[in-house]
Write a protein that holds these residues in place. Structure first.
Motif, PDB file in Angstrom:
ATOM      1  N   VAL A  27       1.107  -1.631   0.039  1.00  0.00           N
ATOM      2  CA  VAL A  27       0.473   0.326   0.084  1.00  0.00           C
ATOM      3  C   VAL A  27       0.451   1.216   0.101  1.00  0.00           C
ATOM      4  CG1 VAL A  27      -2.125   1.362   1.297  1.00  0.00           C
ATOM      5  CG2 VAL A  27      -2.065  -1.299   1.266  1.00  0.00           C
ATOM      6  N   SER A  28       2.026   1.514   0.542  1.00  0.00           N
ATOM      7  CA  SER A  28       2.690   2.587   0.857  1.00  0.00           C
ATOM      8  C   SER A  28       3.923   2.879  -0.443  1.00  0.00           C
ATOM      9  CB  SER A  28       3.770   2.580   1.897  1.00  0.00           C
ATOM     10  OG  SER A  28       4.540   0.767   0.990  1.00  0.00           O
ATOM     11  N   ARG A  29       3.612   1.680  -1.633  1.00  0.00           N
ATOM     12  CA  ARG A  29       3.825   1.963  -2.829  1.00  0.00           C
ATOM     13  C   ARG A  29       3.900   3.488  -3.696  1.00  0.00           C
ATOM     14  NH1 ARG A  29       8.394  -0.953  -3.756  1.00  0.00           N
ATOM     15  NH2 ARG A  29       8.353   0.123  -6.142  1.00  0.00           N
ATOM     16  N   PRO A  30       4.119   4.183  -4.837  1.00  0.00           N
ATOM     17  CA  PRO A  30       3.517   5.393  -5.006  1.00  0.00           C
ATOM     18  C   PRO A  30       2.293   4.912  -6.252  1.00  0.00           C
ATOM     19  CG  PRO A  30       6.108   5.170  -5.363  1.00  0.00           C
ATOM     20  CD  PRO A  30       5.956   4.314  -4.280  1.00  0.00           C
ATOM     21  N   ILE A  31       2.243   3.800  -6.604  1.00  0.00           N
ATOM     22  CA  ILE A  31       1.136   3.442  -7.356  1.00  0.00           C
ATOM     23  C   ILE A  31      -0.287   3.535  -6.319  1.00  0.00           C
ATOM     24  CG2 ILE A  31       1.162   1.098  -6.941  1.00  0.00           C
ATOM     25  CD1 ILE A  31       0.752   1.106 -10.440  1.00  0.00           C
ATOM     26  N   VAL A  32      -0.035   3.420  -5.308  1.00  0.00           N
ATOM     27  CA  VAL A  32      -1.298   3.551  -4.858  1.00  0.00           C
ATOM     28  C   VAL A  32      -1.109   4.938  -4.032  1.00  0.00           C
ATOM     29  CG1 VAL A  32      -2.363   3.052  -2.395  1.00  0.00           C
ATOM     30  CG2 VAL A  32      -1.163   0.869  -4.450  1.00  0.00           C
ATOM     31  N   MET A  33       0.023   5.329  -3.300  1.00  0.00           N
ATOM     32  CA  MET A  33      -0.424   6.608  -2.717  1.00  0.00           C
ATOM     33  C   MET A  33      -0.431   7.845  -4.059  1.00  0.00           C
ATOM     34  SD  MET A  33       0.301   6.368   0.857  1.00  0.00           S
ATOM     35  CE  MET A  33      -0.609   5.370   0.596  1.00  0.00           C
ATOM     36  N   GLY A  34      -0.091   7.779  -4.943  1.00  0.00           N
ATOM     37  CA  GLY A  34      -0.809   8.494  -5.526  1.00  0.00           C
ATOM     38  C   GLY A  34      -2.170   8.426  -5.586  1.00  0.00           C
ATOM     39  N   PRO A  35      -3.050   8.038  -6.628  1.00  0.00           N
ATOM     40  CA  PRO A  35      -3.988   8.498  -6.877  1.00  0.00           C
ATOM     41  C   PRO A  35      -5.193   8.086  -5.961  1.00  0.00           C
ATOM     42  CG  PRO A  35      -3.110   6.040  -7.311  1.00  0.00           C
ATOM     43  CD  PRO A  35      -1.764   6.819  -7.072  1.00  0.00           C
ATOM     44  N   LEU A  36      -4.287   8.189  -4.173  1.00  0.00           N
ATOM     45  CA  LEU A  36      -5.529   8.434  -3.114  1.00  0.00           C
ATOM     46  C   LEU A  36      -4.786   9.547  -2.941  1.00  0.00           C
ATOM     47  CD1 LEU A  36      -4.657   4.971  -0.655  1.00  0.00           C
ATOM     48  CD2 LEU A  36      -6.498   5.914  -2.071  1.00  0.00           C
ATOM     49  N   THR A  37      -4.055  10.002  -3.150  1.00  0.00           N
ATOM     50  CA  THR A  37      -3.613  11.647  -2.819  1.00  0.00           C
ATOM     51  C   THR A  37      -4.311  12.267  -3.893  1.00  0.00           C
ATOM     52  OG1 THR A  37      -1.568  11.371  -2.156  1.00  0.00           O
ATOM     53  CG2 THR A  37      -1.925  13.519  -2.624  1.00  0.00           C
ATOM     54  N   GLY A  38      -4.125  12.144  -4.975  1.00  0.00           N
ATOM     55  CA  GLY A  38      -5.480  12.879  -6.762  1.00  0.00           C
ATOM     56  C   GLY A  38      -7.339  12.873  -5.913  1.00  0.00           C
ATOM     57  N   LEU A  39      -7.037  11.266  -5.529  1.00  0.00           N
ATOM     58  CA  LEU A  39      -8.557  11.729  -4.916  1.00  0.00           C
ATOM     59  C   LEU A  39      -9.052  12.652  -3.670  1.00  0.00           C
ATOM     60  CD1 LEU A  39     -11.669  10.073  -5.332  1.00  0.00           C
ATOM     61  CD2 LEU A  39     -10.259   8.501  -3.456  1.00  0.00           C
ATOM     62  N   ALA A  40      -7.733  12.754  -2.593  1.00  0.00           N
ATOM     63  CA  ALA A  40      -7.486  13.569  -1.763  1.00  0.00           C
ATOM     64  C   ALA A  40      -7.881  14.765  -2.336  1.00  0.00           C
ATOM     65  CB  ALA A  40      -6.684  13.333  -0.876  1.00  0.00           C
ATOM     66  N   LEU A  41      -7.312  15.508  -3.245  1.00  0.00           N
ATOM     67  CA  LEU A  41      -6.967  16.562  -3.333  1.00  0.00           C
ATOM     68  C   LEU A  41      -8.211  16.799  -4.863  1.00  0.00           C
ATOM     69  CD1 LEU A  41      -3.530  16.913  -3.464  1.00  0.00           C
ATOM     70  CD2 LEU A  41      -4.459  17.467  -2.254  1.00  0.00           C
ATOM     71  N   GLY A  42      -9.283  15.902  -5.464  1.00  0.00           N
ATOM     72  CA  GLY A  42      -9.460  15.550  -6.633  1.00  0.00           C
ATOM     73  C   GLY A  42      -9.686  15.785  -7.991  1.00  0.00           C
ATOM     74  N   ASP A  43      -8.275  15.115  -8.289  1.00  0.00           N
ATOM     75  CA  ASP A  43      -7.577  15.026  -9.389  1.00  0.00           C
ATOM     76  C   ASP A  43      -7.095  13.322  -9.360  1.00  0.00           C
ATOM     77  OD1 ASP A  43      -6.577  15.298 -11.701  1.00  0.00           O
ATOM     78  OD2 ASP A  43      -5.262  16.829 -11.611  1.00  0.00           O
TER      79      ASP A  43
END
Length: 257
Positions: A27-43
């Protein structure tokens, strides 16, 4: 801004808490963190793109014993966040994400050196007294606080204070440097795959590597097609090995009779 900062902290908590959430679910890898961050920021779309790009750079990075690589959670979260806020894409992710991940890794190492011995000594004290409940709580919360809390706080602070002037900083960077970062973002996947090959490449695997290269270079099969070819080969090898194992067991049973 505060709400987004809190959401960024939640995403970082999910990344650092993978041991409690999914074990080693990556879960800690960028391929998971990136989409979750994008979802949190609306993009979400940009989050997926940046996460996948950073994952290519980190694809060969794994913890081996005491050797700890760059902090992937902070790089994935902050790299994606700054890429979205500045609109500079992967170049902004590299500009902000990778250096901050090194800073957070330094903080984590300092915590391991100066703070971990304190709660470990307390665990030893509880163990000598036979206080199992206190030992369990100290082991859990002590490790959790040292591993997660400082990193999550740093990520939230970096986002809160960095988001406002990140565009200014990017605009101050000379254009040729930004162009160089774009070129570097194209080279990083090659380094990532090289690290991965260095870890797994054996003489038994080389023929399959060559076959994949020939399929993509001369037959122009896309990566998904090559992946499906690889999956088919793995299934054939698996069932063949399973069949051979059953035959060996059957022969041993016949010899016993």
């Amino acid at each position: 801004m505060i709400i987004k900062t809190i959401l960024i902290g939640i995403v970082a908590f999910i990344g650092y808490g993978e041991y409690f959430l999914t074990g080693r679910g990556q879960v800690s890898r960028p391929i998971v963190m990136g989409p979750l961050t994008g979802l949190a920021l609306g993009d979400l779309k940009t989050g997926i793109i940046i996460g996948a790009s950073l994952e290519l750079a980190y694809i060969g990075v794994q913890e081996v014993g005491a050797s700890i690589p760059q902090d992937m959670v902070s790089s994935g979260v902050l790299g994606t966040a700054f890429a979205i806020s500045t609109g500079k894409g992967i170049s902004a992710a590299l500009t902000f994400g990778l250096p901050i991940s090194m800073l957070i890794l330094i903080v984590q190492n300092l915590a391991y050196v100066f703070i971990c011995p304190l709660y470990v000594a307390k665990c030893d004290e509880y163990a000598k007294k036979g206080q199992a409940d206190k030992l369990s709580r100290m082991s859990f919360w002590g490790g959790t606080i040292v591993n997660f809390v400082p990193s999550i706080i740093l990520i939230m602070l970096a986002y809160y204070f960095g988001n406002g002037f990140s565009k200014t900083i990017v605009s101050m960077i000379p254009q040729f440097v930004q162009d160089g970062l774009v070129v570097a973002s194209g080279l990083l996947p090659a380094f990532g795959f090289a690290m991965l090959l260095q870890a797994i490449l054996k003489k038994e695997i080389v023929p399959y590597f060559i076959i994949g290269f020939l399929i993509t270079s001369y037959l122009k099969v896309p990566i998904i097609g090559v992946s499906l070819f690889g999956l088919a080969i793995i299934l054939i090898m698996y069932y063949q090995e399973k069949k051979n194992a059953l035959n060996i067991v059957s022969q041993e049973d016949d010899d016993d009779f």
